[in-house]
Design a protein around this motif. Structure first.
Motif: not given
Length: 404
Positions: A223-231
């Protein structure tokens, strides 16, 4: 953590059923109880003990598994019964302590997903299992599907060209009673302990883990990068409608869009996008569809190796484990990102509605439905996009998400 080609500690002769204890036999644990019953009928295992806070009734135990010892003390149960395998299906925040207690007393493990609620706990678990010489299988059942090597072969053969990315989509429905079923359900923490019972990390964790697997990104270092959107639409602490995009160390984009507030609940799937076609995998059905430019679609159904069967084979003859802990390290990076991210954003009241419980376990239960979410989930997997990029009216691109 389970040697790949050597019998595990305490391997039993092939002619003797391996003694098993089950920790957590209600709820999802009933599936494990039924699976142990199946293997007991085949003479592969015998149920030596059940660990529950309240003993199972005779009716709950059912037929075909004898009279196992019952206790609320897993460590003592393993020691007294001489169990060689412990199946652990307990609340997420209890996993590490119970797994290590069983391992210390000589049991190998089938541990439900997510293995732990934090990366620090995962590291502690992994180190302990190495010290004890314990074989451990993590309960991502989809990883036992024979469709996975078939898909990898399709990709390696160039059937869909160069890989552009991998998307996952999960549109499920859960009633409001789903979050009332246990004190930890829908929580990020409980009594000061991490739980992280969100849609990405628990109910639709298979979508994330399977997509990472097909992207060749099982391990933490992948894993190099993680983007998240949590609702969240429900009145809970954790997320129920979320998306994640992961860039692997090999430069592959893996994205998952999921919800427990679907308009029309459907089968979750993973799609491998190539520049000359695509492969869709409905992982609960073990079904694969290959679509190639200039050719009719091909759909195939595949068998699946049961994870407890695989663990038994590992102990008997050194068969390689399908899901050892280190092959879930990348998924645990996602869990850690969810754990350390800002609290999920409550969706505005005009973004969801309440309906009767169609598509959930109890039709009498009410459930919350997010308007337009099915389309967004599909588009997220298709375009490898976040909800904010798809212009969901309630989604705003968050500030930088802490990277584990």
């Amino acid at each position: 953590m389970g040697m790949a080609h050597a019998p595990g500690r305490g391997a039993a002769p092939a002619e003797e059923p391996i003694p098993v204890v089950l920790a957590g036999a209600r709820g999802h644990g009933r599936r494990h109880l039924d699976n142990i019953r199946r293997l007991a009928a085949e003479g592969t295992v015998r149920l030596a003990g059940v660990c529950e806070l309240r003993p199972l009734t005779r009716e709950e135990l059912g037929d075909g598994i004898g009279e196992p010892e019952q206790s609320a003390d897993l460590a003592g149960l393993v020691a007294r019964t001489g169990a060689r395998i412990a199946v652990i299906c307990t609340p997420i925040h209890t996993h590490a302590d119970l797994a290590l207690a069983a391992a210390e007393r000589g049991a190998h493990l089938l541990l439900e997903k997510p293995p732990t609620p934090s990366y620090a706990e995962f590291a502690r678990l992994s180190e302990g299992l190495r010290d004890y010489g314990t074989a451990c299988q993590i309960g991502f059942q989809s990883h036992g599907s024979h469709a996975l090597p078939a898909i990898r072969n399709f990709v390696a053969d160039g059937r869909i060209g160069a890989i552009r990315g991998i998307g996952a989509a999960g549109a499920w429905a859960r009633g409001e009673d789903y979050y009332a079923r246990a004190p930890w359900a829908g929580h990020r923490t409980l009594d000061g302990r991490d739980v992280v019972d969100g849609v990405l990390t628990n109910p639709l964790a298979h979508a994330v883990a399977t997509a990472l697997h097909l992207g060749g990104a099982d391990r933490a270092e992948d894993v190099a990068e993680i983007e998240l959107e949590l609702y969240r639409a429900n009145a809970i602490e954790a997320d129920d409608t979320s998306c994640v995009r992961i860039r692997t160390s090999r430069g592959i984009t893996v994205a998952a869009a999921v919800t427990l507030c679907a308009e029309e609940p459907g089968e979750p799937y993973v799609v491998v996008h190539g520049d000359r076609g695509r492969i869709t995998f409905w992982y609960k059905l073990d079904r694969v569809r290959v679509e190639r430019d200039g050719a009719p679609p091909e759909t195939t159904d595949h068998a699946r190796t049961d994870l407890l069967d695989n663990l038994v084979a590992h102990l008997r003859d050194g068969t390689e484990l399908l899901v050892p802990p280190d092959r879930t390290g990348a998924f645990m990076r996602v869990v850690e990102a969810v754990r350390t991210a800002p609290a999920p954003v409550p969706l505005p009241a005009d973004a969801w509605r309440t309906e009767a419980g169609a598509g959930v376990a109890s039709r009498a239960a009410k459930r919350r439905v997010v308007t337009g979410i099915d389309r967004l989930v599909t588009a997220g997997a298709e375009r490898l996009a976040l909800y904010s990029e798809l212009r969901a009216p309630w989604a705003a691109r968050p500030a930088e998400v802490p990277h584990p």
